[in-house]
Design an enzyme around this catalytic site. Structure first.
Site, PDB file in Angstrom:
ATOM      1  N   GLU A   1      -9.138   2.573  -7.910  1.00  0.00           N
ATOM      2  CA  GLU A   1      -7.840   2.547  -8.586  1.00  0.00           C
ATOM      3  C   GLU A   1      -7.599   1.097  -8.951  1.00  0.00           C
ATOM      4  O   GLU A   1      -7.029   0.331  -8.190  1.00  0.00           O
ATOM      5  CB  GLU A   1      -6.746   3.112  -7.670  1.00  0.00           C
ATOM      6  CG  GLU A   1      -5.478   3.466  -8.427  1.00  0.00           C
ATOM      7  CD  GLU A   1      -4.591   2.270  -8.677  1.00  0.00           C
ATOM      8  OE1 GLU A   1      -4.832   1.532  -9.672  1.00  0.00           O
ATOM      9  OE2 GLU A   1      -3.658   2.069  -7.898  1.00  0.00           O
TER      10      GLU A   1
ATOM     11  N   GLU B   1     -13.167  -3.759   0.504  1.00  0.00           N
ATOM     12  CA  GLU B   1     -11.797  -4.266   0.401  1.00  0.00           C
ATOM     13  C   GLU B   1     -11.806  -5.768   0.680  1.00  0.00           C
ATOM     14  O   GLU B   1     -12.355  -6.215   1.698  1.00  0.00           O
ATOM     15  CB  GLU B   1     -10.886  -3.544   1.399  1.00  0.00           C
ATOM     16  CG  GLU B   1      -9.505  -4.136   1.576  1.00  0.00           C
ATOM     17  CD  GLU B   1      -8.712  -4.243   0.279  1.00  0.00           C
ATOM     18  OE1 GLU B   1      -7.991  -5.245   0.113  1.00  0.00           O
ATOM     19  OE2 GLU B   1      -8.825  -3.340  -0.581  1.00  0.00           O
TER      20      GLU B   1
ATOM     21  N   ASP C   1       3.322   7.073  -4.795  1.00  0.00           N
ATOM     22  CA  ASP C   1       3.340   7.454  -6.210  1.00  0.00           C
ATOM     23  C   ASP C   1       2.625   8.798  -6.344  1.00  0.00           C
ATOM     24  O   ASP C   1       1.401   8.876  -6.358  1.00  0.00           O
ATOM     25  CB  ASP C   1       2.633   6.367  -7.024  1.00  0.00           C
ATOM     26  CG  ASP C   1       2.653   6.619  -8.526  1.00  0.00           C
ATOM     27  OD1 ASP C   1       2.819   7.788  -8.938  1.00  0.00           O
ATOM     28  OD2 ASP C   1       2.501   5.649  -9.287  1.00  0.00           O
TER      29      ASP C   1
ATOM     30  N   GLU D   1     -17.952  -8.995  -5.663  1.00  0.00           N
ATOM     31  CA  GLU D   1     -18.978  -9.810  -6.303  1.00  0.00           C
ATOM     32  C   GLU D   1     -20.005 -10.353  -5.305  1.00  0.00           C
ATOM     33  O   GLU D   1     -21.113 -10.736  -5.682  1.00  0.00           O
ATOM     34  CB  GLU D   1     -18.332 -10.985  -7.058  1.00  0.00           C
ATOM     35  CG  GLU D   1     -17.591 -10.591  -8.316  1.00  0.00           C
ATOM     36  CD  GLU D   1     -16.251  -9.914  -8.064  1.00  0.00           C
ATOM     37  OE1 GLU D   1     -15.712  -9.305  -9.008  1.00  0.00           O
ATOM     38  OE2 GLU D   1     -15.737  -9.978  -6.918  1.00  0.00           O
TER      39      GLU D   1
ATOM     40  N   HIS E   1       4.568   4.217 -10.425  1.00  0.00           N
ATOM     41  CA  HIS E   1       4.947   2.858 -10.019  1.00  0.00           C
ATOM     42  C   HIS E   1       4.540   1.829 -11.066  1.00  0.00           C
ATOM     43  O   HIS E   1       5.015   0.700 -11.044  1.00  0.00           O
ATOM     44  CB  HIS E   1       4.337   2.517  -8.650  1.00  0.00           C
ATOM     45  CG  HIS E   1       2.890   2.156  -8.689  1.00  0.00           C
ATOM     46  ND1 HIS E   1       1.882   3.101  -8.797  1.00  0.00           N
ATOM     47  CD2 HIS E   1       2.261   0.955  -8.652  1.00  0.00           C
ATOM     48  CE1 HIS E   1       0.709   2.492  -8.795  1.00  0.00           C
ATOM     49  NE2 HIS E   1       0.909   1.197  -8.705  1.00  0.00           N
TER      50      HIS E   1
ATOM     51  N   GLU F   1      -3.973  -8.015 -14.121  1.00  0.00           N
ATOM     52  CA  GLU F   1      -4.658  -8.232 -12.843  1.00  0.00           C
ATOM     53  C   GLU F   1      -6.158  -8.379 -12.993  1.00  0.00           C
ATOM     54  O   GLU F   1      -6.816  -8.846 -12.078  1.00  0.00           O
ATOM     55  CB  GLU F   1      -4.340  -7.138 -11.816  1.00  0.00           C
ATOM     56  CG  GLU F   1      -2.876  -6.989 -11.534  1.00  0.00           C
ATOM     57  CD  GLU F   1      -2.598  -5.838 -10.601  1.00  0.00           C
ATOM     58  OE1 GLU F   1      -3.488  -5.456  -9.824  1.00  0.00           O
ATOM     59  OE2 GLU F   1      -1.474  -5.320 -10.661  1.00  0.00           O
TER      60      GLU F   1
ATOM     61  N   GLN G   1       0.838  -1.197   0.000  1.00  0.00           N
ATOM     62  CA  GLN G   1       0.000   0.000   0.000  1.00  0.00           C
ATOM     63  C   GLN G   1       0.882   1.260   0.000  1.00  0.00           C
ATOM     64  O   GLN G   1       0.585   2.236  -0.697  1.00  0.00           O
ATOM     65  CB  GLN G   1      -0.916   0.004   1.225  1.00  0.00           C
ATOM     66  CG  GLN G   1      -1.925  -1.138   1.265  1.00  0.00           C
ATOM     67  CD  GLN G   1      -2.979  -1.023   0.175  1.00  0.00           C
ATOM     68  OE1 GLN G   1      -3.370   0.075  -0.205  1.00  0.00           O
ATOM     69  NE2 GLN G   1      -3.444  -2.153  -0.327  1.00  0.00           N
TER      70      GLN G   1
END
Length: 382
Positions: free
Chosen positions: A142, A99, A50, A128, A320, A151, A44
């Protein structure tokens, strides 16, 4: 030059079922291979450090407060919770921060430390599977991986949009683009030398095994060579390119409207593009790939201040994400005015839906009119 064959783009925080048009994935395996990385604070911290990334999202939120004030917001893949916090600070009535990992515990702590626990609700779970008590006005996330789609986290954003975004809602970011351009780089020479060294070491190994232990292992030379070629020459690389390393015009290979795109739209990317070499007497060492995302709102409810986040080659520190580098072995001598007529394709790996397989095909017509032999390269983004 003949025909060449080279070889995927690799992982951030994503989907469990592949979504519309996707392939079902085992959630336990997916978590072990992917989501667990995002449970670590060091990872994180890398993203939060960044400045290009952070400034773009910060400006997108605070220069467009009208999209957030008094609204319900969903943060997909909330991580440390900073986007959810900014949304609340911009005046959101309620923010649902979803999350998938135990990072949710840290996010709750950060939210409470900033006295926003009455506005921001952190929910630990897969996007989901999560059920919200209401539809939302904004989805912020993001979700971008290396070369944008590595990903496959955008699947989860699409799922969230289709389930929870109001018909009048907006996406942050709202649009994305993928770019490629021809490049020069010393990485190709380095990787070629690494491959040759690995083969020299293999030949010493087989000689010693035969001489000392009486077993001939040379029958494995070909598969070992293929394995090493994939590792050194066919796997694309993350790199921060300097603009001077771009030797030709860049081309857009995919544009995405985050409000309307489906998973089927991104399962396979195909594009034909033209590029003109802009440097005199140089080497075509491969292609570089990068992406942009834009915060434009929607047509009926546009951003007051449009913000762009670009990962293009930069004279500064870049991001990054850097750029994805697809090396050509051996390089090809080109010069200003030469035309590259190329095709690009990117598909998800059958072994891991979060990784990608890329192919470039290209023919080069020199400024003099001579046509060089075409080449076709496959790459693995891992």
């Amino acid at each position: 030059m003949g025909s060449y064959t080279n070889g995927v783009v690799g992982d951030q925080s994503g989907t469990s079922n592949g979504g519309d048009g996707g392939v079902a994935v085992d959630k336990g395996v997916d978590f072990a291979n992917y989501f667990c990385t995002y449970a670590f604070l060091y990872h994180q911290k890398e993203m939060l450090s960044d400045r290009v990334r952070m400034d773009a999202y910060y400006n997108a939120v605070f220069k467009n407060k009208h999209h957030f004030h008094g609204k319900a917001v969903l943060d997909v893949g909330a991580g440390s919770g900073i986007l959810a916090i900014w949304s609340a600070q911009a005046g959101a009535r309620k923010v649902y921060a979803v999350e998938a990992t135990s990072m949710a515990e840290h996010a709750r702590a950060v939210v409470k430390a900033n006295n926003l626990q009455d506005v921001v609700e952190v929910i630990e779970g897969s996007m989901e599977d999560v059920v919200l008590p209401e539809k939302v006005d904004v989805i912020i996330s993001e979700w971008m991986g290396y070369f944008l789609l590595r990903e496959s986290m955008f699947d989860s954003v699409i799922c969230a949009r289709d389930r929870w975004l109001k018909p009048t809602g907006v996406m942050y970011p709202s649009h994305a683009s993928m770019w490629v351009a021809p490049i020069r780089s010393g990485l190709g020479d380095q990787k070629s030398n690494d491959y040759e060294s690995s083969m020299e070491d293999w030949y010493r190994f087989t000689d010693q095994t035969k001489n000392y232990y009486g077993v001939d292992m040379s029958v494995l030379t070909k598969p070992f060579s293929q394995e090493q070629k994939k590792y050194y020459l066919q796997t694309s690389m993350w790199n921060n390119l300097h603009p001077h390393q771009v030797i030709g015009t860049a081309a857009t290979v995919k544009e995405i409207d985050c409000l309307t795109a489906s998973v089927s739209d991104i399962l396979e990317i195909r594009s034909n593009f033209l590029s003109t070499v802009t440097l005199q007497n140089t080497r075509l060492c491969g292609f570089g790939g990068w992406f942009d995302v834009h915060f434009r709102g929607r047509k009926e409810d546009p951003a007051e201040k449009e913000i762009e986040l670009t990962t293009a080659p930069s004279v500064n520190d870049g991001t990054h994400w850097g750029q994805q580098v697809f090396l050509l072995d051996p390089p090809i001598r080109v010069s200003e005015g030469d035309k590259l007529n190329a095709s690009f394709s990117m598909n998800r790996s059958k072994e891991n839906h979060r990784l990608m397989e890329v192919e470039f095909s290209c023919e080069i017509r020199q400024y003099s009119g001579e046509l060089l032999p075409p080449f076709r390269n496959r790459y693995f983004i891992e």
